[in-house]
Design a protein around this motif. Structure first.
Motif, PDB file in Angstrom:
ATOM      1  N   PRO A 188       2.758 -22.544   3.734  1.00  0.00           N
ATOM      2  CA  PRO A 188       1.577 -23.035   4.454  1.00  0.00           C
ATOM      3  C   PRO A 188       0.248 -22.633   3.830  1.00  0.00           C
ATOM      4  N   ASP A 189       0.229 -21.573   3.007  1.00  0.00           N
ATOM      5  CA  ASP A 189      -1.040 -21.112   2.436  1.00  0.00           C
ATOM      6  C   ASP A 189      -1.357 -21.768   1.096  1.00  0.00           C
ATOM      7  N   ARG A 190      -0.576 -22.780   0.693  1.00  0.00           N
ATOM      8  CA  ARG A 190      -0.808 -23.441  -0.581  1.00  0.00           C
ATOM      9  C   ARG A 190      -1.547 -24.769  -0.413  1.00  0.00           C
ATOM     10  N   ARG A 191      -2.222 -25.165  -1.501  1.00  0.00           N
ATOM     11  CA  ARG A 191      -2.803 -26.504  -1.600  1.00  0.00           C
ATOM     12  C   ARG A 191      -2.058 -27.236  -2.703  1.00  0.00           C
ATOM     13  N   THR A 192      -1.717 -28.479  -2.450  1.00  0.00           N
ATOM     14  CA  THR A 192      -0.936 -29.253  -3.399  1.00  0.00           C
ATOM     15  C   THR A 192      -1.502 -30.657  -3.540  1.00  0.00           C
ATOM     16  N   PHE A 193      -1.602 -31.104  -4.782  1.00  0.00           N
ATOM     17  CA  PHE A 193      -1.989 -32.483  -5.062  1.00  0.00           C
ATOM     18  C   PHE A 193      -0.926 -33.128  -5.940  1.00  0.00           C
ATOM     19  N   VAL A 194      -0.668 -34.401  -5.670  1.00  0.00           N
ATOM     20  CA  VAL A 194       0.246 -35.200  -6.472  1.00  0.00           C
ATOM     21  C   VAL A 194      -0.506 -36.421  -6.964  1.00  0.00           C
ATOM     22  N   VAL A 195      -0.299 -36.772  -8.241  1.00  0.00           N
ATOM     23  CA  VAL A 195      -0.879 -38.005  -8.772  1.00  0.00           C
ATOM     24  C   VAL A 195       0.234 -39.013  -9.020  1.00  0.00           C
ATOM     25  N   ALA A 196      -0.100 -40.279  -8.844  1.00  0.00           N
ATOM     26  CA  ALA A 196       0.879 -41.349  -9.038  1.00  0.00           C
ATOM     27  C   ALA A 196       0.237 -42.501  -9.801  1.00  0.00           C
ATOM     28  N   LYS A 197       1.018 -43.109 -10.672  1.00  0.00           N
ATOM     29  CA  LYS A 197       0.580 -44.295 -11.418  1.00  0.00           C
ATOM     30  C   LYS A 197       1.449 -45.471 -10.995  1.00  0.00           C
ATOM     31  N   ASN A 198       0.796 -46.511 -10.513  1.00  0.00           N
ATOM     32  CA  ASN A 198       1.517 -47.718 -10.072  1.00  0.00           C
ATOM     33  C   ASN A 198       2.629 -47.381  -9.079  1.00  0.00           C
ATOM     34  N   GLY A 199       2.349 -46.443  -8.194  1.00  0.00           N
ATOM     35  CA  GLY A 199       3.306 -46.101  -7.150  1.00  0.00           C
ATOM     36  C   GLY A 199       4.384 -45.131  -7.554  1.00  0.00           C
ATOM     37  N   SER A 200       4.316 -44.605  -8.789  1.00  0.00           N
ATOM     38  CA  SER A 200       5.321 -43.645  -9.256  1.00  0.00           C
ATOM     39  C   SER A 200       4.665 -42.293  -9.517  1.00  0.00           C
ATOM     40  N   PRO A 201       5.165 -41.215  -8.889  1.00  0.00           N
ATOM     41  CA  PRO A 201       4.588 -39.883  -9.116  1.00  0.00           C
ATOM     42  C   PRO A 201       4.684 -39.501 -10.589  1.00  0.00           C
ATOM     43  N   CYS A 202       3.621 -38.858 -11.095  1.00  0.00           N
ATOM     44  CA  CYS A 202       3.624 -38.443 -12.498  1.00  0.00           C
ATOM     45  C   CYS A 202       3.038 -37.047 -12.690  1.00  0.00           C
ATOM     46  N   GLY A 203       2.753 -36.340 -11.586  1.00  0.00           N
ATOM     47  CA  GLY A 203       2.236 -34.990 -11.737  1.00  0.00           C
ATOM     48  C   GLY A 203       2.015 -34.295 -10.413  1.00  0.00           C
ATOM     49  N   ILE A 204       2.058 -32.972 -10.461  1.00  0.00           N
ATOM     50  CA  ILE A 204       1.849 -32.157  -9.261  1.00  0.00           C
ATOM     51  C   ILE A 204       1.169 -30.855  -9.665  1.00  0.00           C
ATOM     52  N   ILE A 205       0.276 -30.375  -8.816  1.00  0.00           N
ATOM     53  CA  ILE A 205      -0.345 -29.068  -8.982  1.00  0.00           C
ATOM     54  C   ILE A 205      -0.299 -28.341  -7.648  1.00  0.00           C
ATOM     55  N   THR A 206       0.082 -27.080  -7.674  1.00  0.00           N
ATOM     56  CA  THR A 206       0.148 -26.252  -6.468  1.00  0.00           C
ATOM     57  C   THR A 206      -0.575 -24.938  -6.747  1.00  0.00           C
ATOM     58  N   PHE A 207      -1.454 -24.550  -5.832  1.00  0.00           N
ATOM     59  CA  PHE A 207      -2.210 -23.318  -6.023  1.00  0.00           C
ATOM     60  C   PHE A 207      -2.491 -22.655  -4.678  1.00  0.00           C
ATOM     61  N   LYS A 208      -2.807 -21.356  -4.755  1.00  0.00           N
ATOM     62  CA  LYS A 208      -3.116 -20.578  -3.564  1.00  0.00           C
ATOM     63  C   LYS A 208      -4.611 -20.270  -3.539  1.00  0.00           C
TER      64      LYS A 208
END
Length: 219
Positions: A83-103
């Motif tokens: 619960p204490d993390r922030r996460t972003f996901v990027v997607a190209k044309n509806g397909s995930p291509c990256g993730i970043i997770t940080f505190k």
């Protein structure tokens, strides 16, 4: 499904589409959707980890390199369930291509892991990683914290320290033989954001609805 009367049903997901980013490299336009996740999106996170096969996406690597690459994705998705993390996901044309997770912290942000991968065989997604860093840098700037810390791995499929150094991180020591401790100050983050703004056009999305990314994206 039975729902208790007078008790609203709360979906087990909270993902939001928060931005649309685009870049043009060598005449090629790449458009990316950026999603903000919470620990309630654990089903998507687990599906993402289980169904992303690096061997089927990028040729020419050894088994140990593929294994380490997927371990990076595992770290990012596992930490994202806290619960204490922030996460972003990027997607190209509806397909995930990256993730970043940080505190996030009042003074220090700790990057757990960033991981990107192709959505077309053998083709990296232009600036997917830098788009994710841009999102974290913006969160960091809003928090007015002092520094961001990370561990750059040295045994992955591609060198990470030079990429982080180019963003403004500097090496401050080693944790073990396969990691280099690095950090970036608030002033350097400001400079990095200015450079990223020149390469990445971003439109923030306000008041978006929560979505189930298992339905929203192709995984």
């Amino acid at each position: 499904m039975y729902i208790t009367p007078n008790k609203p049903y709360t979906p087990n997901f909270q993902a939001l589409r928060v931005a649309q980013a685009s870049n043009t490299i060598n005449g090629t336009l790449t458009k990316l959707d950026v999603y903000s996740l919470s620990h309630k999106d654990k089903h998507f996170l687990r599906q993402l980890c289980e169904r992303t096969d690096m061997k089927k996406l990028m040729p020419g690597l050894g088994n140990d390199e593929y294994k380490r690459w997927h371990e990076m994705l595992e770290i990012a998705t596992d930490k994202a369930e806290n619960p204490d993390r922030r996460t972003f996901v990027v997607a190209k044309n509806g397909s995930p291509c990256g993730i970043i997770t940080f505190k996030p912290g009042k003074k220090i942000f700790d990057l757990d892991c960033i991981c990107t991968w192709p959505v077309e065989f053998g083709k990296k997604v232009n600036l997917a990683g830098q788009t994710l860093f841009k999102m974290m840098f913006e969160e960091f700037s809003k928090a007015k914290a002092n520094k961001i810390k990370l561990d750059a791995i040295t045994d992955g499929p591609y060198p990470t320290e030079p990429k982080y150094a180019k963003l403004g991180f500097r090496a401050i020591g080693t944790r073990d033989n396969n990691k280099i401790e690095m950090e970036i100050s608030s002033n350097s983050v400001k400079s990095a954001l200015n450079r990223l703004d020149e390469k990445i056009e971003q439109v923030d999305i306000k008041d978006s609805d929560t979505v189930n990314l298992c339905d929203e994206l192709n995984i």
